[in-house]
Write an enzyme that holds these catalytic residues in place. Structure first.
Site, mmCIF file in Angstrom:
data_model
loop_
_atom_site.group_PDB
_atom_site.id
_atom_site.type_symbol
_atom_site.label_atom_id
_atom_site.label_comp_id
_atom_site.label_asym_id
_atom_site.label_seq_id
_atom_site.Cartn_x
_atom_site.Cartn_y
_atom_site.Cartn_z
ATOM 1 N N GLY A 66 39.387 43.306 34.227
ATOM 2 C CA GLY A 66 38.955 42.140 33.470
ATOM 3 C C GLY A 66 37.719 42.388 32.632
ATOM 4 O O GLY A 66 37.016 41.436 32.275
ATOM 5 N N LEU B 275 42.458 43.321 40.905
ATOM 6 C CA LEU B 275 42.235 41.882 41.139
ATOM 7 C C LEU B 275 41.036 41.709 42.071
ATOM 8 O O LEU B 275 41.113 42.040 43.252
ATOM 9 C CB LEU B 275 43.476 41.240 41.759
ATOM 10 C CG LEU B 275 44.611 40.837 40.815
ATOM 11 C CD1 LEU B 275 45.736 40.180 41.600
ATOM 12 C CD2 LEU B 275 44.120 39.892 39.725
ATOM 13 N N CYS C 262 29.736 52.704 39.283
ATOM 14 C CA CYS C 262 30.852 51.944 39.857
ATOM 15 C C CYS C 262 32.102 52.121 39.002
ATOM 16 O O CYS C 262 33.208 52.286 39.523
ATOM 17 C CB CYS C 262 30.515 50.458 39.926
ATOM 18 S SG CYS C 262 29.612 49.974 41.396
ATOM 19 N N CYS D 286 26.507 45.899 42.139
ATOM 20 C CA CYS D 286 27.946 46.132 42.034
ATOM 21 C C CYS D 286 28.591 46.328 43.404
ATOM 22 O O CYS D 286 28.202 47.207 44.168
ATOM 23 C CB CYS D 286 28.186 47.374 41.180
ATOM 24 S SG CYS D 286 29.916 47.803 40.964
ATOM 25 N N GLY E 39 39.461 38.745 42.610
ATOM 26 C CA GLY E 39 39.302 37.389 43.096
ATOM 27 C C GLY E 39 38.521 36.524 42.131
ATOM 28 O O GLY E 39 38.196 35.378 42.436
ATOM 29 N N GLY E 40 38.210 37.073 40.938
ATOM 30 C CA GLY E 40 37.504 36.324 39.906
ATOM 31 C C GLY E 40 38.450 35.900 38.800
ATOM 32 O O GLY E 40 39.602 36.327 38.735
ATOM 33 N N VAL E 41 37.927 35.098 37.886
ATOM 34 C CA VAL E 41 38.779 34.552 36.833
ATOM 35 C C VAL E 41 39.184 35.613 35.815
ATOM 36 O O VAL E 41 40.303 35.590 35.283
ATOM 37 C CB VAL E 41 38.082 33.360 36.131
ATOM 38 C CG1 VAL E 41 36.808 33.806 35.408
ATOM 39 C CG2 VAL E 41 39.028 32.660 35.171
ATOM 40 N N ASP E 42 38.308 36.565 35.521
ATOM 41 C CA ASP E 42 38.612 37.544 34.483
ATOM 42 C C ASP E 42 39.806 38.429 34.847
ATOM 43 O O ASP E 42 40.744 38.590 34.055
ATOM 44 C CB ASP E 42 37.383 38.416 34.205
ATOM 45 C CG ASP E 42 36.244 37.627 33.589
ATOM 46 O OD1 ASP E 42 36.513 36.645 32.882
ATOM 47 O OD2 ASP E 42 35.074 37.993 33.818
ATOM 48 N N SER E 43 39.787 39.003 36.045
ATOM 49 C CA SER E 43 40.909 39.857 36.445
ATOM 50 C C SER E 43 42.183 39.044 36.638
ATOM 51 O O SER E 43 43.292 39.533 36.400
ATOM 52 C CB SER E 43 40.566 40.644 37.714
ATOM 53 O OG SER E 43 40.276 39.780 38.798
#
Length: 369
Positions: free
Chosen positions: A125, A11, A101, A197, A13-17
């Site tokens: 994500g 997670l 990364c 990254c 903190g973005g929408v995808d994850s």
């Protein structure tokens, strides 16, 4: 009924994850989250949004009713990714830290930690897919061509893919945001992260100067005429137009200038006019050691397609063994601004075969390295 598989989602903190965790939970997996902090060198509000991202990740975890772990991988990131990043710039090349990364942090340090926590698999994500065929795992392109991230995942091996889930692989970005909004997740409208990254957005030249001394030098045309000064070869990449500070050169038309080559030995930045100047076009390249996702080197010569940068359309090519585990890729159509240090990634239709770092690119009969 067997117990649902235990998955830990990275997670960010973005929408995808966020949506990746939500979808897995709906599919019956036992889901937990993990937030990774990977940079501490200048962790201020001006540069790093780690605190805000952690708060968003926690809000999503709370909304889903799942546990959120937090781990600091800053030492691993420095040793395995950032040191290489600096070494490549020092050598006058243009590295792609997102590939390392993934192979060294997200699908190595994170995967190992998740297994230690009792997980069966990890999820992210990323817009990509995994398919198992006869006991072998294939990395497939994400169905959203604009967001497909298989290019950055080409370094993953069979074990990593066997423990990875990509819940967004069959969705497009618009659908993902709608799912997040419908679920009331705070990240539904959050802007996508950009920049280096795990380090984030910043003035790149100022950032790099903190770690590598600048070595200014001449800007010259391919014919050898000096028309300006550069701030250091590491700040420029092939094909670059912006930030050259060239304008109104006597004897030349009012047309844009582009970086067409770097003379590392003499610290000269070679610039020319013309978006498709011959010095920018390459019909072939040679790689460093190739990583084949299947674990086996395919039969050569190999007709396939390739990408020399993210979001490029597939380019037809022929791949041949070169020396050791490197290959030579010859393109049907000359490619623009093939950049040493970046990755070339090979495909067979929707299947990502693997890839390697570009060592040299050939413009007519002259190699660029």
């Amino acid at each position: 009924m067997p117990h649902p598989k235990h998955v830990i989602v990275g997670l960010s903190g973005g929408v995808d994850s966020s949506v990746a965790a939500l979808l897995l939970q709906k599919q019956g997996y036992r889901v937990e989250g993990l937030f990774m902090k990977n940079w501490e060198e200048d962790d201020t509000s001006d540069h790093c949004t780690a605190a805000e991202d952690l708060a968003d990740a926690q809000a999503v975890a709370d909304a889903l009713g799942i546990r959120l772990h937090a781990i600091n991988f800053s030492a691993e990131y420095w040793d395995r990714v950032f040191t290489h990043f600096l070494d490549e710039f020092r050598a006058g090349r243009t590295p792609n830290p997102d590939v390392l990364c993934n192979t060294e942090i997200k699908f190595k340090a994170f995967l190992e930690h998740a297994i230690d926590l009792g997980a069966d698999a990890i999820a992210t994500g990323h817009y990509a897919r995994v398919r198992e065929r006869n006991g072998s795992f294939q990395l497939l392109k994400g169905l959203d061509a604009d967001k497909d991230q298989s290019y950055f995942l080409h370094g993953l091996n069979q074990y990593q893919l066997s423990r990875a889930l990509f819940p967004l692989g069959e969705l497009d970005k618009g659908e993902v945001r709608k799912i997040a909004q419908a679920a009331g997740l705070v990240t539904f409208a959050k802007r996508d992260s950009t920049g280096i990254c795990f380090i984030g957005e910043r003035d790149f030249r100022t950032f790099l100067k903190r770690y590598l001394p600048a070595q200014p030098g001449d800007m010259r045309t391919p014919e050898g005429e000096t028309i300006g000064r550069h701030e250091g070869l590491m700040y420029y990449t092939l094909g670059q137009r912006q930030g050259l500070g060239i304008g109104g050169v006597p004897g030349y038309p009012e047309a844009p200038w582009f970086v067409v080559d770097k003379d590392l030995e003499n610290n000269i930045l070679v610039v020319a006019q013309g978006h498709n100047h011959p010095r920018l076009l390459s019909s072939a390249l040679i790689t460093g050691p190739v990583h084949w996702i299947s674990g086996e080197t395919p039969v050569m010569p190999l007709p396939c397609s390739a990408r020399v940068r993210y979001r490029q359309s597939d380019q037809s090519c022929m791949v041949e063994s070169h020396s050791g585990n490197s290959v030579r890729a010859s393109f049907d159509v000359p490619q623009r601004a093939v950049t040493p240090g970046q990755s070339v990634v090979f495909y067979a239709g929707e299947i990502c075969l693997g890839g390697a770092v570009i060592e040299t690119a050939f413009t007519e009969s002259r190699p660029r390295d």
